[in-house]
Enzyme design. Structure first.
Site, PDB file in Angstrom:
ATOM      1  N   TRP A  23      -3.303  -0.294   8.103  1.00  0.00           N
ATOM      2  CA  TRP A  23      -4.343   0.674   8.446  1.00  0.00           C
ATOM      3  C   TRP A  23      -4.805   1.459   7.223  1.00  0.00           C
ATOM      4  CZ3 TRP A  23      -4.161   6.071   8.068  1.00  0.00           C
ATOM      5  CH2 TRP A  23      -5.226   6.752   8.667  1.00  0.00           C
ATOM      6  N   HIS A  24      -3.883   1.747   6.315  1.00  0.00           N
ATOM      7  CA  HIS A  24      -4.246   2.554   5.147  1.00  0.00           C
ATOM      8  C   HIS A  24      -5.180   1.819   4.198  1.00  0.00           C
ATOM      9  CE1 HIS A  24      -1.107   5.464   6.289  1.00  0.00           C
ATOM     10  NE2 HIS A  24      -1.729   6.294   5.472  1.00  0.00           N
ATOM     11  N   GLY A  25      -5.107   0.515   4.164  1.00  0.00           N
ATOM     12  CA  GLY A  25      -6.011  -0.179   3.258  1.00  0.00           C
ATOM     13  C   GLY A  25      -5.782  -1.670   3.216  1.00  0.00           C
TER      14      GLY A  25
END
Length: 485
Positions: free
Chosen positions: A332-334
């Site tokens: 989700w962060h990247g």
């Protein structure tokens, strides 16, 4: 529009708060609270806030809001049929996740295929909509809470306010629909903000600016300077110093943003849950994630961990579910292997701690040792998180552990270890650890019970705010780390 933008602080913010108060007063005087002209105003200024970076972002957000609204109504209407109900929510979630995947991960996927298959797929190089990860999680919370019966579908105005509300839209905190909807309804009946709440909101904003501008930006500027000079060599103390500064930077950056966001929301009658609670006092990774980015953890618990079965389907399944949650957290962060590895490291630590937490040898380990090990893991994992591609992170870690050495270093540790950074680092470490003690909470309570001490507190906070503004004037480094997510 970043909160540390002068346009936001001296134009958008006062006009927004002042305009909202005036419209609320007009609405109250008319005796027609259901008109909700204040909420309409909030939606409009939130669209301006969102479109400040890219004008076409307003159109994107409006279309997205309408799509989420239609999804909610469709799910609610399908409640009479179990099959249609499940199909409706399944399609809604797939569409929302698909939009997120297309904008954020399609390039990474194609590039990975190119590397593995040694082919040459054309890359899109899409310009990712601002805050798409946070907006997507809000949208999924909306449809999921309706499906579960935790809340009902809102009006188009409700959905627009929930998705676009500018204090939280771009970088959180992630507020669940079932927590947001009751506050919308409460605000249509009576003025939700008294003098104490309004002052509390302003104080949170000033504290947030102090954390972000005075501490996070100072640490971030030094981290960026060290990284830019990496080609000229780096000694071991500098590598560890840089890692510590980033550890402090990401905390004060995001905690500062959250303070500003919570303070802003308070001014408009919304009370959001705390997003950070001294994570760097944690004696385990499990405890760390109960204190770090609390709203993100709550979202994953509600919509990933529990639907997977949580801890209800046996020990092995529980451990697998924990690891999946943190792997997804990294994704989700990247879009990058660094984020995936970062999530996997946290997942492995969580699973390991779950396996040994009741063992006698673990219970006998002193708190100081557990804390030191936890902070070591956090520091190393933050370096992996910070440096992309993964090869760059690996190179810095090699320097930290003496595997890679330079014959000469242009800028040694003494160059960076300035009195200013020493003082700020000490303040940063103490602020992130010591201030969690109960005695400081008791002092805060006593201060607010005394008029004289309260005036002194406000003078100090106002002084810090002025100092933060002066730093903003002289600084060329002021990005919010989580704006990219």
């Amino acid at each position: 529009m970043p909160f540390t933008n002068f346009t936001f602080l001296f134009l958008f913010f006062p006009l927004c708060v002042g305009g909202y108060l005036v419209l609320w007063g007009i609405q109250k005087k008319m005796g027609k609270m259901n008109l909700r002209i204040g909420d309409i105003f909030l939606v409009l200024v939130s669209l301006v806030f969102y479109g400040w970076a890219r004008l076409d972002g307003i159109l994107y957000l409006c279309v997205y809001i309408f799509l989420v609204y239609v999804m909610g109504k469709t799910i609610e209407k399908a409640a009479g049929s179990v099959d249609k109900f499940k199909i409706a929510v399944g399609i809604a979630v797939l569409i929302l996740v698909g939009i997120l995947y297309f904008y954020k991960y399609i390039d990474f996927t194609l590039q990975s295929l190119n590397d593995i298959l040694q082919t040459d797929f054309n890359l899109f190089y899409l310009l990712v909509p601002l805050g798409i990860s946070f907006i997507t999680f809000s949208a999924i919370s909306y449809v999921a809470d309706i499906y579960r019966g935790d809340s009902t579908a809102g009006s188009l105005l409700d959905v627009a306010l929930y998705i676009s509300f500018f204090p939280k839209a771009v970088s959180g905190p992630i507020v669940l629909w079932k927590d947001f909807q009751p506050q919308i309804k409460a605000r249509t009946k009576a003025w939700a903000v008294n003098d104490a709440r309004f002052m509390y909101g302003l104080n949170r904003i000033m504290v947030g600016y102090a954390k972000k501008v005075l501490l996070a930006d100072s640490f971030g500027a030094m981290v960026a300077d060290i990284q830019q000079k990496l080609a000229g060599g780096m000694d071991i103390p500098t590598a560890w110093w840089c890692a510590l500064l980033y550890m402090l930077q990401i905390y004060y950056d995001f905690a500062g943003y959250s303070d500003i966001a919570l303070g802003l929301a308070e001014l408009f009658g919304f009370r959001f849950k705390e997003n950070f609670h001294f994570p760097y006092v944690s004696a385990s990774i499990t405890e760390f994630w109960r204190r770090w980015h609390i709203s993100l953890g709550a979202w994953f618990r509600e919509y990933i961990y529990i639907p997977l079965g949580g801890n209800r389907k046996g020990r092995i399944r529980t451990l697998v579910n924990l690891f999946i949650v943190f792997l997804v957290t990294g994704i989700w962060h990247g879009a990058g292997w660094s984020y995936i590895l970062w999530g996997a490291i946290n997942g492995v630590c969580m699973v390991t701690e779950r396996c040994i937490r009741d063992k006698k040898f673990y219970l006998r380990i002193p708190y100081a040792v557990k804390w030191a090990v936890t902070m070591f893991v956090v520091l190393i994992s933050w370096e992996i998180f910070r440096l992309t591609p993964l090869s760059e992170g690996a190179e810095v870690l090699k320097i930290m552990f003496g595997i890679t050495k330079f014959s000469s270093v242009n800028f040694s540790f003494a160059y960076y270890f300035t009195p200013k950074m020493i003082i700020l680092s000490v303040i940063g470490v103490l602020g992130a650890t010591v201030f969690h003690k109960k005695c400081f909470h008791d002092i805060y309570t006593k201060v607010n019970e005394s008029k004289l001490l309260f005036v002194v507190q406000e003078a100090i906070l106002f002084g810090l705010m002025i100092l933060a503004v002066m730093f903003m004037i002289n600084s060329t480094y002021s990005p919010f780390i989580y704006f990219q997510y």
